[in-house]
Design a protein around this motif. Structure first.
Motif, PDB file in Angstrom:
ATOM      1  N   UNK A 113       0.835  -1.209   0.000  1.00 12.97           N
ATOM      2  CA  UNK A 113       0.000   0.000   0.000  1.00 12.97           C
ATOM      3  C   UNK A 113       0.862   1.250   0.000  1.00 12.97           C
ATOM      4  N   UNK A 114       1.932   1.226   0.787  1.00 14.23           N
ATOM      5  CA  UNK A 114       2.790   2.400   0.887  1.00 14.23           C
ATOM      6  C   UNK A 114       3.480   2.726  -0.429  1.00 14.23           C
ATOM      7  N   UNK A 115       3.725   1.718  -1.255  1.00 15.24           N
ATOM      8  CA  UNK A 115       4.319   1.988  -2.564  1.00 15.24           C
ATOM      9  C   UNK A 115       3.381   2.851  -3.406  1.00 15.24           C
ATOM     10  N   UNK A 127      10.955   8.241  -8.033  1.00 21.12           N
ATOM     11  CA  UNK A 127       9.971   7.617  -7.151  1.00 21.12           C
ATOM     12  C   UNK A 127       9.136   6.567  -7.874  1.00 21.12           C
ATOM     13  N   UNK A 128       8.957   6.741  -9.181  1.00 17.55           N
ATOM     14  CA  UNK A 128       8.287   5.707  -9.970  1.00 17.55           C
ATOM     15  C   UNK A 128       9.087   4.409  -9.921  1.00 17.55           C
ATOM     16  N   UNK A 129      10.398   4.540 -10.045  1.00 18.76           N
ATOM     17  CA  UNK A 129      11.262   3.344  -9.994  1.00 18.76           C
ATOM     18  C   UNK A 129      11.227   2.704  -8.610  1.00 18.76           C
ATOM     19  N   UNK A 130      11.249   3.530  -7.567  1.00 18.21           N
ATOM     20  CA  UNK A 130      11.271   3.003  -6.203  1.00 18.21           C
ATOM     21  C   UNK A 130       9.944   2.373  -5.786  1.00 18.21           C
ATOM     22  N   UNK A 131       8.858   2.781  -6.423  1.00 17.86           N
ATOM     23  CA  UNK A 131       7.546   2.294  -5.991  1.00 17.86           C
ATOM     24  C   UNK A 131       6.837   1.493  -7.079  1.00 17.86           C
ATOM     25  N   UNK A 132       6.344   2.166  -8.097  1.00 19.86           N
ATOM     26  CA  UNK A 132       5.529   1.488  -9.114  1.00 19.86           C
ATOM     27  C   UNK A 132       6.306   0.425  -9.873  1.00 19.86           C
ATOM     28  N   UNK A 133       7.576   0.699 -10.192  1.00 18.54           N
ATOM     29  CA  UNK A 133       8.361  -0.270 -10.952  1.00 18.54           C
ATOM     30  C   UNK A 133       8.564  -1.548 -10.143  1.00 18.54           C
ATOM     31  N   UNK A 134       8.685  -1.404  -8.818  1.00 15.60           N
ATOM     32  CA  UNK A 134       8.829  -2.587  -7.973  1.00 15.60           C
ATOM     33  C   UNK A 134       7.569  -3.444  -7.988  1.00 15.60           C
ATOM     34  N   UNK A 135       6.427  -2.797  -8.185  1.00 18.77           N
ATOM     35  CA  UNK A 135       5.164  -3.536  -8.286  1.00 18.77           C
ATOM     36  C   UNK A 135       5.035  -4.179  -9.654  1.00 18.77           C
TER      37      UNK A 135
END
Length: 254
Positions: free
Chosen positions: A46-48, A89-97
């Motif tokens: 969720x935090x991502x 931040x896209x790489x740190x969050x959405x890309x990880x998903x």
């Protein structure tokens, strides 16, 4: 009020709401997982989403607020920087998903985009006038450090993530020093210079927390607990830092 228009205030309060949701979930996960790395990672999906949403809103706010910039050229550099911040931040969050098996690559790409973010900020904060296009000398130092990091990785001395972190450390330290010293040259109005100065200091300490959050240890260990706690405070430093950098571009009230 930190931001003046109704639209800006709405963005500000949405960011604040998302920050509270993120913080509540972070500490709930810490309580239920008890500093177990994999558990925290699995519980933190969720935090991502909320963190990327905050980054998107901060970028939108940077574009919106700088419609009243004291300098259109300064506003342009800030907007470019925030685009790189959003990509990071896209790489740190959405890309990880989207690509869960490429965690290392998403982290490295995120750091590289933040290197670009700091590069633009160095150029922005070293200006002495609207017409100043001088090449910042610190770029030569950053080029040498980056080359050294590449060599260390290519020769197998350190891994890709460590090499990238080492290079980024030079970027954020240099950018912080420039952000503290350069606004004294008279180009920035005094209130703006103060906001930029404190924004860069806050950003630096936010990156220190990021570094601590990247530590890994055995489950329930002190190292793992420090990592989890640092992670839970990052955005409480990161968001104010970004807000101060944005407000530092806006024309002060008479």
């Amino acid at each position: 009020m930190f931001f003046q228009s109704l639209a800006q205030r709405i963005f500000f309060f949405l960011i604040a709401a998302l920050l509270l949701v993120t913080t509540g979930k972070d500490w709930y996960d810490f309580y239920t997982c008890d500093a177990v790395g994999q558990c925290l990672s699995d519980a933190g999906v969720l935090q991502l989403y909320t963190k990327f949403a905050m980054s998107f809103l901060l970028t939108a706010l940077a574009f919106l607020a700088t419609n009243r910039a004291f300098s259109p050229r300064d506003a342009k550099f800030l907007r470019i920087a925030f685009v790189f911040s959003l990509l990071a931040d896209f790489c740190f969050s959405k890309l990880k998903i989207l690509v869960p098996d490429a965690a290392t690559m998403s982290t490295v790409l995120g750091i590289v985009f933040f290197m670009a973010f700091q590069t633009v900020l160095i150029y922005r904060h070293s200006r002495k006038s609207d017409s100043d296009s001088q090449f910042p000398k610190v770029y030569w130092l950053l080029a040498v450090v980056t080359l050294a990091a590449v060599i260390l990785f290519a020769t197998g001395v350190v891994g890709l993530t460590v090499a990238t972190v080492l290079a980024y450390a030079a970027f954020v330290i240099s950018s912080t020093v420039v952000g503290i010293l350069a606004p004294r040259n008279g180009y920035y109005p005094v209130p703006n210079a103060s906001l930029i100065r404190w924004g860069m200091v806050a950003f630096f300490f936010g990156d220190v927390l990021v570094g601590l959050s990247m530590l890994s240890g055995e489950d329930h260990s002190t190292v793992q607990a420090v990592s989890a706690v640092a992670n839970n405070f990052i955005w409480w430093v990161y968001v104010p830092a970004q807000l101060m950098l944005i407000r530092g571009a806006v024309e002060s009230e008479k």
